[in-house]
Write a protein that holds these residues in place. Structure first.
Motif, mmCIF file in Angstrom:
data_model
loop_
_atom_site.group_PDB
_atom_site.id
_atom_site.type_symbol
_atom_site.label_atom_id
_atom_site.label_comp_id
_atom_site.label_asym_id
_atom_site.label_seq_id
_atom_site.Cartn_x
_atom_site.Cartn_y
_atom_site.Cartn_z
ATOM 1 N N SER A 148 0.875 -1.171 0.000
ATOM 2 C CA SER A 148 0.000 0.000 0.000
ATOM 3 C C SER A 148 0.912 1.221 0.000
ATOM 4 C CB SER A 148 -0.939 0.012 1.211
ATOM 5 O OG SER A 148 -0.200 0.145 2.408
ATOM 6 N N VAL A 149 0.466 2.252 -0.676
ATOM 7 C CA VAL A 149 1.284 3.450 -0.862
ATOM 8 C C VAL A 149 0.428 4.664 -0.565
ATOM 9 C CG1 VAL A 149 2.624 4.826 -2.502
ATOM 10 C CG2 VAL A 149 2.686 2.330 -2.637
ATOM 11 N N THR A 150 0.929 5.559 0.290
ATOM 12 C CA THR A 150 0.222 6.784 0.640
ATOM 13 C C THR A 150 1.050 7.982 0.214
ATOM 14 O OG1 THR A 150 -0.770 5.684 2.552
ATOM 15 C CG2 THR A 150 -0.865 8.096 2.506
ATOM 16 N N SER A 151 0.402 8.936 -0.480
ATOM 17 C CA SER A 151 1.115 10.136 -0.922
ATOM 18 C C SER A 151 0.149 11.312 -0.993
ATOM 19 C CB SER A 151 1.755 9.918 -2.295
ATOM 20 O OG SER A 151 2.376 11.118 -2.760
ATOM 21 N N ASP A 152 0.671 12.498 -0.720
ATOM 22 C CA ASP A 152 -0.101 13.728 -0.906
ATOM 23 C C ASP A 152 0.093 14.295 -2.307
ATOM 24 O OD1 ASP A 152 -0.978 13.561 1.689
ATOM 25 O OD2 ASP A 152 0.451 15.026 2.468
ATOM 26 N N HIS A 153 0.947 13.680 -3.110
ATOM 27 C CA HIS A 153 1.241 14.161 -4.463
ATOM 28 C C HIS A 153 1.510 15.669 -4.473
ATOM 29 C CE1 HIS A 153 -1.142 10.410 -5.154
ATOM 30 N NE2 HIS A 153 -0.119 10.178 -5.949
ATOM 31 N N PRO A 154 2.544 16.098 -3.751
ATOM 32 C CA PRO A 154 2.791 17.537 -3.629
ATOM 33 C C PRO A 154 3.060 18.211 -4.970
ATOM 34 C CG PRO A 154 4.655 16.251 -2.802
ATOM 35 C CD PRO A 154 3.539 15.294 -3.032
ATOM 36 N N GLY A 155 2.250 19.226 -5.263
ATOM 37 C CA GLY A 155 2.490 20.095 -6.405
ATOM 38 C C GLY A 155 2.182 19.538 -7.771
ATOM 39 N N ALA A 156 1.630 18.319 -7.856
ATOM 40 C CA ALA A 156 1.430 17.731 -9.186
ATOM 41 C C ALA A 156 0.324 16.683 -9.156
ATOM 42 C CB ALA A 156 2.728 17.100 -9.688
ATOM 43 N N TRP A 157 -0.291 16.488 -10.333
ATOM 44 C CA TRP A 157 -1.263 15.423 -10.532
ATOM 45 C C TRP A 157 -0.542 14.128 -10.867
ATOM 46 C CZ3 TRP A 157 -6.701 15.972 -10.523
ATOM 47 C CH2 TRP A 157 -7.171 17.287 -10.386
ATOM 48 N N ALA A 158 -1.185 13.017 -10.548
ATOM 49 C CA ALA A 158 -0.685 11.703 -10.953
ATOM 50 C C ALA A 158 -1.808 10.963 -11.681
ATOM 51 C CB ALA A 158 -0.236 10.889 -9.750
ATOM 52 N N VAL A 159 -1.486 10.395 -12.826
ATOM 53 C CA VAL A 159 -2.434 9.557 -13.562
ATOM 54 C C VAL A 159 -1.769 8.194 -13.700
ATOM 55 C CG1 VAL A 159 -3.833 9.300 -15.627
ATOM 56 C CG2 VAL A 159 -3.230 11.591 -14.822
ATOM 57 N N ASN A 160 -2.317 7.190 -13.015
ATOM 58 C CA ASN A 160 -1.692 5.879 -12.906
ATOM 59 C C ASN A 160 -2.496 4.822 -13.651
ATOM 60 O OD1 ASN A 160 0.275 6.981 -11.171
ATOM 61 N ND2 ASN A 160 -1.052 6.684 -9.397
ATOM 62 N N VAL A 161 -1.851 4.149 -14.587
ATOM 63 C CA VAL A 161 -2.499 3.135 -15.414
ATOM 64 C C VAL A 161 -1.947 1.764 -15.048
ATOM 65 C CG1 VAL A 161 -2.986 2.372 -17.765
ATOM 66 C CG2 VAL A 161 -2.614 4.821 -17.305
ATOM 67 N N PRO A 162 -2.736 0.901 -14.403
ATOM 68 C CA PRO A 162 -2.255 -0.454 -14.122
ATOM 69 C C PRO A 162 -2.243 -1.289 -15.404
ATOM 70 C CG PRO A 162 -4.520 -0.222 -13.387
ATOM 71 C CD PRO A 162 -4.087 1.131 -13.869
ATOM 72 N N ARG A 163 -1.114 -1.887 -15.704
ATOM 73 C CA ARG A 163 -1.006 -2.713 -16.909
ATOM 74 C C ARG A 163 -1.367 -4.163 -16.622
ATOM 75 N NH1 ARG A 163 -2.497 -1.188 -20.235
ATOM 76 N NH2 ARG A 163 -1.306 -2.215 -21.887
ATOM 77 N N SER A 164 -1.483 -4.489 -15.354
ATOM 78 C CA SER A 164 -1.898 -5.828 -14.924
ATOM 79 C C SER A 164 -2.280 -5.694 -13.456
ATOM 80 C CB SER A 164 -0.755 -6.836 -15.093
ATOM 81 O OG SER A 164 0.386 -6.406 -14.355
ATOM 82 N N GLY A 165 -2.893 -6.735 -12.913
ATOM 83 C CA GLY A 165 -3.182 -6.737 -11.491
ATOM 84 C C GLY A 165 -4.238 -5.718 -11.085
ATOM 85 N N VAL A 166 -4.172 -5.301 -9.824
ATOM 86 C CA VAL A 166 -5.208 -4.466 -9.210
ATOM 87 C C VAL A 166 -4.572 -3.239 -8.573
ATOM 88 C CG1 VAL A 166 -6.985 -4.363 -7.412
ATOM 89 C CG2 VAL A 166 -6.654 -6.473 -8.730
ATOM 90 N N LEU A 167 -5.183 -2.082 -8.820
ATOM 91 C CA LEU A 167 -4.787 -0.841 -8.161
ATOM 92 C C LEU A 167 -6.047 -0.280 -7.500
ATOM 93 C CD1 LEU A 167 -2.354 1.070 -7.715
ATOM 94 C CD2 LEU A 167 -3.222 2.422 -9.639
ATOM 95 N N GLU A 168 -6.119 -0.419 -6.188
ATOM 96 C CA GLU A 168 -7.294 0.006 -5.429
ATOM 97 C C GLU A 168 -6.896 1.177 -4.545
ATOM 98 O OE1 GLU A 168 -10.695 -1.942 -2.465
ATOM 99 O OE2 GLU A 168 -8.903 -3.089 -3.031
ATOM 100 N N ALA A 169 -7.686 2.255 -4.585
ATOM 101 C CA ALA A 169 -7.256 3.485 -3.915
ATOM 102 C C ALA A 169 -8.421 4.212 -3.267
ATOM 103 C CB ALA A 169 -6.577 4.413 -4.919
ATOM 104 N N GLN A 170 -8.067 5.045 -2.289
ATOM 105 C CA GLN A 170 -8.953 6.062 -1.738
ATOM 106 C C GLN A 170 -8.425 7.406 -2.228
ATOM 107 O OE1 GLN A 170 -11.745 6.060 0.083
ATOM 108 N NE2 GLN A 170 -11.919 3.822 0.242
ATOM 109 N N VAL A 171 -9.197 8.060 -3.106
ATOM 110 C CA VAL A 171 -8.763 9.318 -3.721
ATOM 111 C C VAL A 171 -9.760 10.409 -3.341
ATOM 112 C CG1 VAL A 171 -8.153 10.485 -5.871
ATOM 113 C CG2 VAL A 171 -7.837 8.007 -5.671
ATOM 114 N N SER A 172 -9.301 11.367 -2.561
ATOM 115 C CA SER A 172 -10.176 12.471 -2.122
ATOM 116 C C SER A 172 -11.467 11.946 -1.509
ATOM 117 C CB SER A 172 -10.502 13.391 -3.301
ATOM 118 O OG SER A 172 -9.334 13.912 -3.877
ATOM 119 N N GLY A 173 -11.351 10.884 -0.726
ATOM 120 C CA GLY A 173 -12.514 10.319 -0.054
ATOM 121 C C GLY A 173 -13.332 9.371 -0.895
ATOM 122 N N ALA A 174 -12.969 9.189 -2.170
ATOM 123 C CA ALA A 174 -13.716 8.288 -3.056
ATOM 124 C C ALA A 174 -12.936 6.999 -3.261
ATOM 125 C CB ALA A 174 -13.972 8.964 -4.403
#
Length: 316
Positions: free
Chosen positions: A64-90
């Motif tokens: 599990s990875v936690t980040s505030d992404h300071p100063g920039a947007w992140a757009v993450n595309v999983p090429r396999s497997g599962v990427l499950e996240a809590q983003v801005s409460g969603a």
């Protein structure tokens, strides 16, 4: 990681400390929690294009990875497997064919980043993306969706560019060492991302960005109105400076000059049709208040004085 550079980092075994530091330097600082035994080696490939960074990250373990992404947007595309996240409460669950969009300066937790999940990520500086979102679609960047469907035509176009340009940059680091090339790649990728996130309505056929089209439409609907720069900007939903930049970039003119062209065309149509008794009446009708400047602009646009057009209409 320096601008205009490319790198690759790998790690074997369960100790991901140094690898995590490399990911933080190349992509985003974060807190890492390793939740499973290593299955494969961790792998990082990263390219710095200035306001945009590209990264391919696989941890080789469930984390599990936690980040505030300071100063920039992140757009993450999983090429396999599962990427499950809590983003801005969603809650956002992304699989292959989807992308998780993480806003800057807000806590995001990747609850589950499966061991078989390698992501391709695009980091975009906050102000850089905001400029493109405003210029291209006339919205604030915080309107960005939290998940992007890559199965749409626009999503496929962005993903194709990301995969192609990222691979080319990794194969040829000297390419992105050229600042001009790097920034051009960054601009191309960002514009394609914005288009994917805000696709036009089907069938609209809009060639210009929305902030420009909105103002053109409003001026076409009421060209005689005493338009001010502030009123034009209000129609677009942006500031005056941003509106001027949008017109220069996408229409090759200024809002004021565009309004003049619309008014001249209306006067020209009236004169050709003989729908007015005098040139002055037509000019005043469509918003011109200075007849001398109007006559000069008309001659420059149509090659004859407006009186000649009216006389020609009278002979027909």
């Amino acid at each position: 990681m320096s601008s205009g550079s490319a790198q690759r980092v790998t790690a074997r075994g369960g100790d991901l400390g140094e690898f995590s530091t490399a990911v933080g330097d190349a992509y985003f600082p974060h807190r890492l929690d390793v939740r499973g035994r290593p299955e494969v080696g961790a792998d990082l490939r990263a390219v710095d294009l200035g306001p945009v960074r590209l990264a391919r990250i696989g941890w080789g373990s469930e984390v599990s990875v936690t980040s505030d992404h300071p100063g920039a947007w992140a757009v993450n595309v999983p090429r396999s497997g599962v990427l499950e996240a809590q983003v801005s409460g969603a809650h956002v669950l992304s699989l292959d064919g989807q992308a998780t969009v993480c806003p800057p300066d807000e806590p995001t937790r990747m609850i589950r980043w499966s061991a078989d999940c390698a992501i391709v990520g695009m980091r975009i500086d906050r102000s850089y993306l905001a400029d493109d979102v405003t210029a291209l679609v006339g919205l604030a960047a915080d309107s960005m969706p939290r998940q992007l469907d890559l199965r749409s035509a626009e999503g496929q176009a962005w993903w194709g560019l990301l995969a192609t340009l990222g691979s080319e940059a990794l194969r040829n680091p000297d390419l992105v060492a050229n600042p001009t090339v790097a920034r051009r790649m960054a601009a191309t990728l960002t514009a394609a991302l914005v288009t994917a996130c805000f696709p036009d309505e089907p069938g609209c056929g809009e060639a210009r960005p929305r902030i420009v089209s909105r103002v053109y439409d409003a001026m076409e609907a009421d060209p005689s109105r005493d338009w001010t720069a502030a009123e034009m900007a209000r129609e677009a939903g942006v500031g005056i400076r941003r509106l001027q930049q949008g017109f220069r970039r996408y229409a090759g003119t200024t809002p004021t000059h565009a309004l003049q062209e619309i008014r001249l065309a209306r006067v020209h149509d009236d004169l050709l049709a003989g729908a007015t008794d005098t040139v002055a009446d037509a000019a005043y009708r469509w918003g011109f208040t200075h007849l001398g400047r109007f006559a000069a602009a008309y001659r420059a646009a149509y090659g004859v004085p407006p009186s000649a057009t009216l006389r020609g209409a009278g002979r027909s």
